[in-house]
Write a protein that holds these residues in place. Sequence first.
Motif, short mmCIF file in Angstrom:
data_model
loop_
_atom_site.label_atom_id
_atom_site.label_comp_id
_atom_site.label_asym_id
_atom_site.label_seq_id
_atom_site.Cartn_x
_atom_site.Cartn_y
_atom_site.Cartn_z
N PHE A 53 0.73 -1.34 0.08
CA PHE A 53 0.05 0.04 0.03
C PHE A 53 0.91 1.19 -0.06
N GLU A 54 2.12 1.23 0.70
CA GLU A 54 2.85 2.39 0.75
C GLU A 54 3.44 2.65 -0.79
N ILE A 55 3.88 1.73 -1.32
CA ILE A 55 4.10 1.86 -2.76
C ILE A 55 3.22 2.67 -3.78
N ASN A 56 1.90 2.41 -3.09
CA ASN A 56 0.81 2.96 -3.96
C ASN A 56 0.19 4.15 -3.55
N ASN A 57 1.03 4.73 -2.37
CA ASN A 57 0.60 5.98 -1.83
C ASN A 57 -0.96 5.86 -1.45
N ILE A 58 -1.24 4.70 -0.52
CA ILE A 58 -2.61 4.39 -0.27
C ILE A 58 -2.50 4.16 1.45
N PRO A 59 -3.08 5.15 2.33
CA PRO A 59 -3.03 5.02 3.63
C PRO A 59 -3.69 3.73 3.85
N LEU A 60 -3.26 2.99 4.85
CA LEU A 60 -3.95 1.55 5.09
C LEU A 60 -4.12 1.55 6.70
N MET A 61 -5.08 1.24 7.27
CA MET A 61 -5.29 1.10 8.46
C MET A 61 -5.51 -0.35 8.78
N LEU A 62 -4.85 -0.99 9.77
CA LEU A 62 -5.05 -2.28 9.88
C LEU A 62 -5.62 -2.54 11.27
N ARG A 63 -6.55 -3.57 10.93
CA ARG A 63 -7.24 -4.10 12.49
C ARG A 63 -7.00 -5.45 12.50
N GLU A 64 -6.46 -5.89 13.68
CA GLU A 64 -6.14 -7.35 13.90
C GLU A 64 -7.70 -7.76 14.29
N PHE A 65 -7.94 -8.90 13.68
CA PHE A 65 -9.24 -9.49 14.26
C PHE A 65 -9.13 -10.33 15.40
N LYS A 66 -9.86 -9.96 16.52
CA LYS A 66 -10.05 -10.64 17.43
C LYS A 66 -11.81 -11.06 17.99
N GLY A 67 -11.88 -11.85 18.75
CA GLY A 67 -13.25 -12.17 19.20
C GLY A 67 -14.10 -12.65 18.31
N CYS A 69 -17.21 -12.75 15.04
CA CYS A 69 -17.92 -11.86 13.64
C CYS A 69 -19.38 -11.60 14.34
N SER A 70 -19.27 -10.57 15.09
CA SER A 70 -20.55 -10.41 16.03
C SER A 70 -20.98 -9.06 15.64
N ARG A 71 -22.60 -8.71 15.82
CA ARG A 71 -23.19 -7.41 15.38
C ARG A 71 -22.19 -6.27 16.11
N THR A 72 -21.99 -6.57 17.32
CA THR A 72 -21.29 -5.52 18.04
C THR A 72 -19.95 -5.13 17.41
N GLN A 73 -19.36 -6.11 17.15
CA GLN A 73 -17.73 -5.85 16.50
C GLN A 73 -18.01 -5.20 15.18
N VAL A 74 -18.89 -5.81 14.28
CA VAL A 74 -19.00 -5.25 12.83
C VAL A 74 -19.66 -3.77 13.06
N ASP A 75 -20.44 -3.35 13.88
CA ASP A 75 -20.88 -2.06 14.09
C ASP A 75 -19.74 -1.02 14.58
N GLU A 76 -18.85 -1.84 15.57
CA GLU A 76 -17.87 -1.07 15.95
C GLU A 76 -16.85 -0.44 14.81
N MET A 77 -16.55 -1.61 13.95
CA MET A 77 -15.38 -1.45 12.85
C MET A 77 -16.07 -0.50 12.01
N ALA A 78 -17.48 -0.45 11.62
CA ALA A 78 -18.19 0.30 10.49
C ALA A 78 -17.95 1.74 11.05
N LEU A 79 -18.16 1.87 12.28
CA LEU A 79 -18.04 3.45 12.86
C LEU A 79 -16.57 4.02 12.83
N GLU A 80 -15.69 3.10 12.99
CA GLU A 80 -14.20 3.25 12.94
C GLU A 80 -13.81 3.56 11.74
N LEU A 81 -14.03 2.93 10.75
CA LEU A 81 -13.56 3.22 9.52
C LEU A 81 -14.40 4.54 8.71
#
Length: 361
Positions: A53-67, A69-81
């Motif tokens: 991503f760096e060589i293409n000048n695209i900022p990348l946010m990495l989120r390590e998956f833990k826990g 695949c729940s509604r709680t986590q999906v909603d949290e990630m959607a808000l974050e991004l």
Amino acid sequence: MTQMICSPTKYIQGHGEILKLGDYCLKLGAKRAYAIIDPFIYSMYKVDILHSFEINNIPLMLREFKGECSRTQVDEMALELGLKDVEVVLGIGGGKTLDTAKAVSYMSELPVVIVPTVASTDAPCSALSVLYTDAGDFDCYLPLKRNPDMVIADLDIIAKAPARLLVAGMGDALSTFFEARACRQSGAITHAGGTSTIAAFSLARACLDTLLAEGESALQDVKQGITSSAVEHIVEANIYLSGVGFESGGLAAAHAIHNGLTMHEGCRNVLHGEKVAFATIVQLFLEKASDEEIAQVIDFCKRIGLPVTLKELGIPDSDIDKLMVVAEASCSQGSPMKNMPFEVQPVDVLEAILAADKRGQ
């Protein structure tokens, strides 16, 4: 009757594809990216992914998956991004990571790039996410508006995964043709939204032919660390041929019985595809398939190590009451058992389970 077929916009399979993720996202027109990554992949390939991503000048946010695949986590990630002005979501890893990425992209109305790191199921190509509670119990199926924009399979990573996962993927893929055939005979409506097409049924047939011709060779090659053409073909069969084949060809008894088997505590440590393989044999007994066809499927399962008996699933063959619970669950409201070309009762399923087990022994 309306016929429909659906698939990912682009399926890419090759060597070193993890190094090209930035290139592919750039082609989607994305200027900022958000990646949800399995912990193991995060630890092993974080530097390579960031560099692409760096060589293409695209900022990348990495989120390590833990826990989960729940509604709680999906909603949290959607808000974050949403706060980061992201333009594409990536899922890199196994089933729950990929389902989370698909669900987050759906909630955020963003393109999604799916990067499976194992070939253990046919789910990566589908327009579906399976959601769980935060405690890990099944919650619901989340139908998505579209299939992934890209599915990228890196053979170098997939071939390094435990051989059992590739075998489980073959077990899942093994059902594809037989279920598509049943749906074609019954005129069932598939996950794509219409009846099966010639194209979907042809892919399902190609999936079975590839498994029977190259499955055993691919397994031996993976065990020796060789990424042969057989491995390449089986990865494509497990992920793409089976993925499009099941979604647009239809599900029937095999997956209905699999769902029933999840109700039995003996199957807790059995992988999805392992249960589906045995359930495929049960479907053939329900259909009163030819002895030749049944023998071919059982022989294939034995050669690559898929279960052909109840004992191999962790179920005592004397456990009739619990097997009846499995049979009843497989015929419950909304089950894909309804797609069979004839009416199936729980007692029919129980008899077919016992017949399959006897034949497997």
